[in-house]
Enzyme design. Structure first.
Site, PDB file in Angstrom:
ATOM      1  N   ARG A  12      29.728  46.294  28.518  1.00  0.00           N
ATOM      2  CA  ARG A  12      30.296  47.476  27.875  1.00  0.00           C
ATOM      3  C   ARG A  12      30.921  47.159  26.526  1.00  0.00           C
ATOM      4  O   ARG A  12      31.209  48.065  25.748  1.00  0.00           O
ATOM      5  CB  ARG A  12      31.294  48.189  28.790  1.00  0.00           C
ATOM      6  CG  ARG A  12      32.539  47.428  29.116  1.00  0.00           C
ATOM      7  CD  ARG A  12      33.453  48.252  30.011  1.00  0.00           C
ATOM      8  NE  ARG A  12      34.111  49.340  29.300  1.00  0.00           N
ATOM      9  CZ  ARG A  12      35.092  49.169  28.410  1.00  0.00           C
ATOM     10  NH1 ARG A  12      35.512  47.961  28.116  1.00  0.00           N
ATOM     11  NH2 ARG A  12      35.639  50.207  27.816  1.00  0.00           N
ATOM     12  N   GLU A  33      29.526  27.738  51.369  1.00  0.00           N
ATOM     13  CA  GLU A  33      30.715  26.933  51.067  1.00  0.00           C
ATOM     14  C   GLU A  33      30.738  26.489  49.614  1.00  0.00           C
ATOM     15  O   GLU A  33      31.762  26.031  49.129  1.00  0.00           O
ATOM     16  CB  GLU A  33      30.784  25.712  51.982  1.00  0.00           C
ATOM     17  CG  GLU A  33      31.141  26.052  53.417  1.00  0.00           C
ATOM     18  CD  GLU A  33      32.346  26.979  53.526  1.00  0.00           C
ATOM     19  OE1 GLU A  33      33.430  26.560  53.111  1.00  0.00           O
ATOM     20  OE2 GLU A  33      32.197  28.108  54.021  1.00  0.00           O
ATOM     21  N   PRO A  43      35.044  30.509  43.342  1.00  0.00           N
ATOM     22  CA  PRO A  43      36.488  30.677  43.572  1.00  0.00           C
ATOM     23  C   PRO A  43      37.307  29.643  42.792  1.00  0.00           C
ATOM     24  O   PRO A  43      38.485  29.846  42.565  1.00  0.00           O
ATOM     25  CB  PRO A  43      36.651  30.459  45.076  1.00  0.00           C
ATOM     26  CG  PRO A  43      35.287  30.621  45.662  1.00  0.00           C
ATOM     27  CD  PRO A  43      34.329  30.227  44.597  1.00  0.00           C
ATOM     28  N   ASP A  75      40.744  50.690  24.327  1.00  0.00           N
ATOM     29  CA  ASP A  75      40.916  50.231  25.685  1.00  0.00           C
ATOM     30  C   ASP A  75      42.299  49.717  26.022  1.00  0.00           C
ATOM     31  O   ASP A  75      42.871  48.958  25.278  1.00  0.00           O
ATOM     32  CB  ASP A  75      39.967  49.059  25.885  1.00  0.00           C
ATOM     33  CG  ASP A  75      39.254  49.241  27.149  1.00  0.00           C
ATOM     34  OD1 ASP A  75      39.948  49.476  28.122  1.00  0.00           O
ATOM     35  OD2 ASP A  75      38.027  49.190  27.125  1.00  0.00           O
TER      36      ASP A  75
HETATM   37  C1  9D3 Z   1      37.988  28.920  48.213  1.00  0.00           C
HETATM   38  C2  9D3 Z   1      37.534  29.255  49.580  1.00  0.00           C
HETATM   39  N1  9D3 Z   1      36.574  28.248  50.091  1.00  0.00           N
HETATM   40  C3  9D3 Z   1      37.333  27.376  51.015  1.00  0.00           C
HETATM   41  C4  9D3 Z   1      36.512  26.486  51.837  1.00  0.00           C
HETATM   42  C5  9D3 Z   1      35.466  28.883  50.807  1.00  0.00           C
HETATM   43  C6  9D3 Z   1      34.752  29.924  50.066  1.00  0.00           C
HETATM   44  C7  9D3 Z   1      35.140  31.246  50.176  1.00  0.00           C
HETATM   45  C8  9D3 Z   1      34.424  32.237  49.520  1.00  0.00           C
HETATM   46  C9  9D3 Z   1      33.658  29.597  49.306  1.00  0.00           C
HETATM   47  C10 9D3 Z   1      32.936  30.583  48.662  1.00  0.00           C
HETATM   48  C11 9D3 Z   1      33.322  31.900  48.790  1.00  0.00           C
HETATM   49  C12 9D3 Z   1      32.527  32.948  48.157  1.00  0.00           C
HETATM   50  N2  9D3 Z   1      33.168  33.489  46.936  1.00  0.00           N
HETATM   51  C13 9D3 Z   1      32.603  33.370  45.773  1.00  0.00           C
HETATM   52  O1  9D3 Z   1      31.522  32.819  45.701  1.00  0.00           O
HETATM   53  C14 9D3 Z   1      33.276  33.867  44.603  1.00  0.00           C
HETATM   54  C15 9D3 Z   1      34.536  34.514  44.434  1.00  0.00           C
HETATM   55  C16 9D3 Z   1      35.566  34.906  45.349  1.00  0.00           C
HETATM   56  O2  9D3 Z   1      35.493  34.708  46.574  1.00  0.00           O
HETATM   57  N3  9D3 Z   1      36.674  35.515  44.850  1.00  0.00           N
HETATM   58  C17 9D3 Z   1      36.841  35.774  43.538  1.00  0.00           C
HETATM   59  N4  9D3 Z   1      35.927  35.434  42.647  1.00  0.00           N
HETATM   60  C18 9D3 Z   1      34.798  34.797  43.097  1.00  0.00           C
HETATM   61  S1  9D3 Z   1      33.556  34.274  42.134  1.00  0.00           S
HETATM   62  C19 9D3 Z   1      32.677  33.703  43.383  1.00  0.00           C
END
Ligand code: 9D3
Length: 260
Positions: free
Chosen positions: A153, A116, A89, A168
């Protein structure tokens, strides 16, 4: 091109990789995708991949050493020059541009984050961290599949029709024009009773110059209405530029009329 996906849920990739364009490319050998179970790179009896965070706090953290072992094994398998993508994230947002950049690499490894987060010490082996957008998912597996799909792709030979890849919408910066197929006339009960759902006459006219012009106008209109942000980076031909001018002039005139 080769992909190695490192995950604690290898089953999540089975069907998506077997179906459609990607499945066919793998069958034909244009793409080579190996999904690797992170638990295979543990050394303890219980194959533990996560542990509590140092310093306390909620949730679990993916351990560094199974990931290091997985990367060492992939390097031994593929040779050097690995691009290592960590799904996170905190990553930089995946764009058509970053997909294009990744598609020029010979070997891409995607590490799927979970819980986490991932022990910070693996970042020394990570080339880039990638997020697929600002919404919360439960892990990096779906993002990994999205990254693979968007990148693969673009690899020559993966999509049968090279022209459709080149044309595209996100590469050109315009949304697609509306599409219709047979039948030309269709009546279907809608919320207000039976609606006449006819295909625009121009598409049935056989006049290819008119059709081309209509499609351009629709694409520019839709982009202006729905994604005006795309127009800044769009490469428009003269005709499209003129359509955009006309639409913007027309709308400016409407605004002025309302104001006055
Ligand atoms: C940023 C949120 N974090 C706060 C403590 C907790 C958290 C939430 C969700 C930690 C990891 C996740 C799992 N998400 C991913 O691994 C992830 C992800 C996503 O949630 N949204 C968009 N792209 C991605 S790439 C990996």
């Amino acid at each position: 091109m080769t992909f190695d996906i490192v995950t604690i849920f290898p089953a999540m990739f089975e069907q998506p990789l077997a179906a459609g364009v990607i499945g066919r490319a793998i069958e034909r050998g244009v793409l080579d995708v190996k999904v690797r179970d992170l638990r295979d790179f543990t050394t303890d009896r219980h194959r533990v991949v996560d542990d509590v965070p140092f310093g306390g706090g909620p949730g679990m953290v993916l351990k560094a050493d199974p990931l290091f072992r997985a990367l060492d094994a992939i390097e031994a398998d593929r040779g050097q020059q690995l691009t290592v993508v960590l799904t996170s994230p905190q990553g930089e947002r995946l764009t058509q541009e970053s997909a294009q950049r990744l598609s020029r690499q010979a070997h891409v490894v995607v590490l799927c984050g979970r819980y986490e987060g991932v022990d910070e010490r693996i970042r020394q082996r990570v080339t880039e961290e990638v997020s697929i957008g600002d919404y919360v998912l439960t892990g990096g597996e779906l993002p990994a599949m999205v990254i693979l799909d968007a990148v693969a792709r673009l690899v020559p030979g993966v999509v049968g029709d090279e022209q459709s890849v080149a044309a595209d919408s996100f590469s050109r910066g315009l949304l697609d024009f509306p599409q219709y197929t047979r039948p030309a006339r269709l009546s279907w009960p809608g919320p207000q009773g039976a609606a006449d759902l006819s295909v625009p006459d121009v598409l049935l006219s056989g006049n290819h110059a008119d059709i081309r012009k209509w499609r351009k106008r629709e694409a520019v209109t839709r982009t202006l209405d729905r994604r005006p942000d795309l127009l800044a980076g769009a490469t428009l031909d003269d005709e499209e530029q003129q359509i955009l001018q006309e639409l913007q002039n027309g709308r400016a005139a409407l605004q002025k009329g309302k104001a006055g």
